[in-house]
Design an enzyme around this catalytic site. Structure first.
Site, mmCIF file in Angstrom:
data_model
loop_
_atom_site.group_PDB
_atom_site.id
_atom_site.type_symbol
_atom_site.label_atom_id
_atom_site.label_comp_id
_atom_site.label_asym_id
_atom_site.label_seq_id
_atom_site.Cartn_x
_atom_site.Cartn_y
_atom_site.Cartn_z
ATOM 1 N N HIS A 1 0.819 -1.208 0.000
ATOM 2 C CA HIS A 1 0.000 0.000 0.000
ATOM 3 C C HIS A 1 0.858 1.265 0.000
ATOM 4 C CE1 HIS A 1 -3.353 -2.688 0.620
ATOM 5 N NE2 HIS A 1 -4.122 -1.673 0.264
ATOM 6 N N TYR B 1 -9.434 7.987 2.034
ATOM 7 C CA TYR B 1 -9.376 6.528 2.181
ATOM 8 C C TYR B 1 -8.244 6.160 3.138
ATOM 9 C CZ TYR B 1 -9.946 1.714 0.309
ATOM 10 O OH TYR B 1 -10.197 0.385 0.136
ATOM 11 N N TRP C 1 -5.139 -5.420 -9.080
ATOM 12 C CA TRP C 1 -4.790 -5.156 -7.675
ATOM 13 C C TRP C 1 -5.237 -6.309 -6.786
ATOM 14 C CZ3 TRP C 1 -1.544 -2.074 -5.235
ATOM 15 C CH2 TRP C 1 -1.660 -1.936 -3.860
ATOM 16 N N TRP C 2 -6.446 -6.789 -6.983
ATOM 17 C CA TRP C 2 -6.929 -7.916 -6.176
ATOM 18 C C TRP C 2 -6.032 -9.130 -6.348
ATOM 19 C CZ3 TRP C 2 -12.915 -7.931 -7.281
ATOM 20 C CH2 TRP C 2 -13.520 -6.900 -6.550
#
Length: 104
Positions: free
Chosen positions: A22, A41, A76-77
């Site tokens: 991240h 976020y 991304w997943w």
């Protein structure tokens, strides 16, 4: 603006890797999140329980829901699957939380 909160689970031996990924989030992922109405976020980690608490503000649900189908989100997943609990489609196992209090 809609406030959303949720919990997910990171694997016990992957805390540092989750944070590293991240910290190095792809610019195109950030652009896609903004394009789909996300702002403010944050994700927090409880190291004792391996629980992640996520908070995001969105413009509207319809726009936000389209994010999951984007190519960058799918990528991304797939990238994050080795470090956290995921569903069969590689999306994070996530539980939405109900807002019970807010103060400005």
């Amino acid at each position: 603006m809609i406030r959303k909160a949720f919990v997910m689970t990171v694997y016990p031996d992957k805390h540092e890797e989750y944070e590293k990924r991240h910290n190095e989030i792809w610019p195109e992922m950030v652009d896609a999140l903004h394009h789909h109405g996300a702002s403010n976020y944050s994700i927090f980690l409880d190291k004792e329980t391996n629980q992640l608490f996520g908070y995001v503000e969105i413009e509207n649900e319809e726009k936000w829901n389209k994010m999951s189908a984007t190519d960058i989100n799918q990528k991304w997943w797939d990238f994050m699957k080795p470090v956290m609990k995921t569903n069969t489609d590689n999306s994070p196992v996530s539980k939405s939380l109900k807002q019970v209090f807010h103060m400005d």
